[in-house]
Design a protein around this motif. Sequence first.
Motif, PDB file in Angstrom:
ATOM      1  N   UNK A  35      28.833  19.789  52.526  1.00 35.23           N
ATOM      2  CA  UNK A  35      29.024  18.802  53.589  1.00 35.23           C
ATOM      3  C   UNK A  35      29.425  17.473  52.952  1.00 35.23           C
ATOM      4  N   UNK A  36      30.367  16.792  53.559  1.00 36.97           N
ATOM      5  CA  UNK A  36      30.801  15.469  53.113  1.00 36.97           C
ATOM      6  C   UNK A  36      30.423  14.437  54.159  1.00 36.97           C
ATOM      7  N   UNK A  37      29.766  13.366  53.710  1.00 38.75           N
ATOM      8  CA  UNK A  37      29.543  12.215  54.586  1.00 38.75           C
ATOM      9  C   UNK A  37      30.854  11.443  54.639  1.00 38.75           C
ATOM     10  N   UNK A  38      31.516  11.473  55.766  1.00 42.62           N
ATOM     11  CA  UNK A  38      32.853  10.897  55.879  1.00 42.62           C
ATOM     12  C   UNK A  38      32.845   9.374  55.913  1.00 42.62           C
ATOM     13  N   UNK A  39      31.657   8.788  55.868  1.00 40.50           N
ATOM     14  CA  UNK A  39      31.542   7.331  55.773  1.00 40.50           C
ATOM     15  C   UNK A  39      31.301   6.891  54.342  1.00 40.50           C
ATOM     16  N   UNK A  40      30.350   7.555  53.665  1.00 37.71           N
ATOM     17  CA  UNK A  40      29.949   7.130  52.313  1.00 37.71           C
ATOM     18  C   UNK A  40      30.599   7.940  51.197  1.00 37.71           C
ATOM     19  N   UNK A  41      31.139   9.115  51.499  1.00 41.34           N
ATOM     20  CA  UNK A  41      31.733  10.053  50.539  1.00 41.34           C
ATOM     21  C   UNK A  41      30.681  10.745  49.674  1.00 41.34           C
ATOM     22  N   UNK A  42      29.446  10.817  50.155  1.00 39.80           N
ATOM     23  CA  UNK A  42      28.423  11.604  49.475  1.00 39.80           C
ATOM     24  C   UNK A  42      28.556  13.066  49.894  1.00 39.80           C
ATOM     25  N   UNK A  43      28.218  13.980  48.984  1.00 37.80           N
ATOM     26  CA  UNK A  43      28.218  15.399  49.320  1.00 37.80           C
ATOM     27  C   UNK A  43      26.808  15.963  49.226  1.00 37.80           C
ATOM     28  N   UNK A  44      26.507  16.929  50.090  1.00 38.95           N
ATOM     29  CA  UNK A  44      25.228  17.619  50.091  1.00 38.95           C
ATOM     30  C   UNK A  44      25.453  19.077  50.465  1.00 38.95           C
ATOM     31  N   UNK A  45      24.594  19.952  49.953  1.00 41.44           N
ATOM     32  CA  UNK A  45      24.696  21.374  50.261  1.00 41.44           C
ATOM     33  C   UNK A  45      24.231  21.662  51.683  1.00 41.44           C
ATOM     34  N   UNK A  46      23.177  20.986  52.108  1.00 39.86           N
ATOM     35  CA  UNK A  46      22.640  21.153  53.449  1.00 39.86           C
ATOM     36  C   UNK A  46      22.943  19.918  54.289  1.00 39.86           C
ATOM     37  N   UNK A  47      23.181  20.116  55.561  1.00 37.98           N
ATOM     38  CA  UNK A  47      23.537  19.010  56.451  1.00 37.98           C
ATOM     39  C   UNK A  47      22.297  18.226  56.877  1.00 37.98           C
ATOM     40  N   UNK A  48      22.234  16.914  56.614  1.00 37.05           N
ATOM     41  CA  UNK A  48      21.114  16.093  57.072  1.00 37.05           C
ATOM     42  C   UNK A  48      21.161  15.910  58.593  1.00 37.05           C
ATOM     43  N   UNK A  49      20.062  15.439  59.131  1.00 42.04           N
ATOM     44  CA  UNK A  49      19.980  15.263  60.592  1.00 42.04           C
ATOM     45  C   UNK A  49      20.745  14.040  61.067  1.00 42.04           C
ATOM     46  N   UNK A  50      20.929  13.058  60.175  1.00 42.20           N
ATOM     47  CA  UNK A  50      21.610  11.831  60.563  1.00 42.20           C
ATOM     48  C   UNK A  50      22.864  11.615  59.727  1.00 42.20           C
ATOM     49  N   UNK A  51      23.844  10.913  60.323  1.00 44.14           N
ATOM     50  CA  UNK A  51      25.050  10.568  59.582  1.00 44.14           C
ATOM     51  C   UNK A  51      26.248  11.391  60.011  1.00 44.14           C
ATOM     52  N   UNK A  52      27.399  10.961  59.533  1.00 40.10           N
ATOM     53  CA  UNK A  52      28.657  11.631  59.858  1.00 40.10           C
ATOM     54  C   UNK A  52      28.995  12.644  58.767  1.00 40.10           C
ATOM     55  N   UNK A  53      28.633  13.900  58.974  1.00 40.10           N
ATOM     56  CA  UNK A  53      28.791  14.938  57.970  1.00 40.10           C
ATOM     57  C   UNK A  53      29.732  16.023  58.476  1.00 40.10           C
ATOM     58  N   UNK A  54      30.663  16.417  57.616  1.00 39.44           N
ATOM     59  CA  UNK A  54      31.586  17.492  57.954  1.00 39.44           C
ATOM     60  C   UNK A  54      31.720  18.450  56.775  1.00 39.44           C
ATOM     61  N   UNK A  55      31.819  19.741  57.066  1.00 43.04           N
ATOM     62  CA  UNK A  55      32.078  20.714  56.016  1.00 43.04           C
ATOM     63  C   UNK A  55      33.488  20.509  55.460  1.00 43.04           C
ATOM     64  N   UNK A  56      33.652  20.768  54.169  1.00 43.71           N
ATOM     65  CA  UNK A  56      34.993  20.676  53.591  1.00 43.71           C
ATOM     66  C   UNK A  56      35.948  21.658  54.270  1.00 43.71           C
ATOM     67  N   UNK A  57      35.444  22.832  54.661  1.00 40.14           N
ATOM     68  CA  UNK A  57      36.299  23.806  55.334  1.00 40.14           C
ATOM     69  C   UNK A  57      36.800  23.269  56.670  1.00 40.14           C
ATOM     70  N   UNK A  58      35.963  22.494  57.344  1.00 44.14           N
ATOM     71  CA  UNK A  58      36.379  21.886  58.612  1.00 44.14           C
ATOM     72  C   UNK A  58      37.456  20.834  58.385  1.00 44.14           C
ATOM     73  N   UNK A  59      37.264  20.008  57.379  1.00 41.71           N
ATOM     74  CA  UNK A  59      38.271  18.989  57.056  1.00 41.71           C
ATOM     75  C   UNK A  59      39.599  19.638  56.687  1.00 41.71           C
ATOM     76  N   UNK A  60      39.513  20.762  55.964  1.00 39.50           N
ATOM     77  CA  UNK A  60      40.738  21.455  55.581  1.00 39.50           C
ATOM     78  C   UNK A  60      41.459  22.020  56.799  1.00 39.50           C
ATOM     79  N   UNK A  61      40.716  22.616  57.723  1.00 41.14           N
ATOM     80  CA  UNK A  61      41.333  23.191  58.923  1.00 41.14           C
ATOM     81  C   UNK A  61      41.931  22.118  59.818  1.00 41.14           C
ATOM     82  N   UNK A  62      41.388  20.897  59.734  1.00 42.96           N
ATOM     83  CA  UNK A  62      41.893  19.774  60.520  1.00 42.96           C
ATOM     84  C   UNK A  62      43.041  19.038  59.837  1.00 42.96           C
ATOM     85  N   UNK A  63      43.391  19.477  58.611  1.00 43.70           N
ATOM     86  CA  UNK A  63      44.458  18.813  57.873  1.00 43.70           C
ATOM     87  C   UNK A  63      44.049  17.466  57.300  1.00 43.70           C
ATOM     88  N   UNK A  64      42.734  17.255  57.142  1.00 44.28           N
ATOM     89  CA  UNK A  64      42.221  15.960  56.678  1.00 44.28           C
ATOM     90  C   UNK A  64      41.766  15.978  55.221  1.00 44.28           C
TER      91      UNK A  64
END
Length: 472
Positions: free
Chosen positions: A71-100
């Motif tokens: 998961x990537x925090x799209x605000x801070x650019x931190x990565x984590x294996x598990x998604x936290x409950x707060x913050x703007x987090x997206x899977x890298x696979x999702x970003x790739x499918x969105x062309x981002x």
Amino acid sequence: MKIYFVFLFSAILNFGYSQTANTYFEQIRNNEAKLTAFFSQMPKGGDLHHHYSGSIYAEPVLEDAITEDFYLNTTTMQVLKEKPSNGNWELFSTLKSQGQLERYKQKIMEKWSVKDYNNVDYPSDKLFFESFDKFSPALVGHFGEGLLELKNRAIKENVSYIETQLSTIPCDINLDGLTNYNRKLRLLALSKDENGIKQLLDSIYGNLLEKGAPSCAENFNANFVAKLHNENKIDDARFTMRYQNFVLRFMEPVDLFKNLVVAFISADSSPLMAGVNIVSPEDGETSMKDYWLQMVMFDYCHSRYPNVKYSMHAGELTLGLVQPEDLTWHIREAVYTAGAHRIGHGVDLAYEEKPYELLRYMAKNDIAIEINLVSNEFILKVKENRHPFLLYKEFGVPIVISTDDAGILRTNMTEQYVLLAKRYQNVSYANIKQYVFNSIKYSFIKDESVKKQLLKDLELRFKTFESKFPIK
């Protein structure tokens, strides 16, 4: 043994010394491209001020995070294996499918390293120290790959030894019954009651041994460091690596002391563990408040484990970063109170109380200074004649040249020597050669036969290098 090394060191510096290499060096010292070619080929001995996590370049770490779909925090650019409950987090696979994904790759590189830093948008020191937490989760499970990356890059760059700060030591000891000591230790530190502090440390130390601190060190040495080192065949005829334990200076006193005790036990009981260090921003609130107390803790641990060597991050400060009076004592306390064997950075030297006395003491007692030119310029904005390098040189303090965090800083050992030659015109080829040999002489390698072999190998490497001159 010390007399032998003094003799050997002197002989090496004079044996095979090439006037043609020296002459060529003086001819090119103001040409950065020619200096880069020269130093790329020159043997560079060891890198003694070296952080594993900060020395891995961002590209392979990012690729691992993408492959493992962090998961990537799209605000801070931190990565984590598990998604936290707060913050703007997206899977890298999702970003790739969105062309981002490509757009975020650029943003990530700018937060995980100094790549494309513009010296305007964000404080350089904060960018540097905050980068570690952003990418560190992606290092887990890839330590072996990272060690091989560092080894292979070192070999290509003619670096034969690295003494890296690899990891903190996990040790899940319950400290609930010891937390009341935090306040007591700090009160004693306010009155500079060193004896009182050490009496309290005696009680904490005994408790830590009963709770299993030695088992933490034993497990780390055998099941992490030795396993990584041996399975990846890190040592060979071309390259050698050893490891420093480190503690985090922002921790509460009892927590830090627990980690320090485990670090000293680890370093005392394994030939691969070269020594101990202390890291994290020196200007942090807890770092400043507890600095002297931490130096006493190092001295205490050394009294328990007198064979363990340690280098100290000390004086990584400059005017404006802290109050002026706080620039006057950090190197002094690391040297006089903690008994450091080497000093890392030492940038605020000129502001220290009685700096000439301190320099003479370091020279007399063979306390080397680890010079990190690129790091000091980026983090502290200290370079050229603001840097105390020439003070250390003038007073005969042993000097070693190192990279600090080559991955985050996008640098290498060659660049350190290029800057050294360009900025300090009275540094001769003979001086530089001495600094290279210092990097083995002042290493914390325990096995004297290994150190002797590295020095012998360095002598042969220089003989080969110098035989190339004059260039035709």
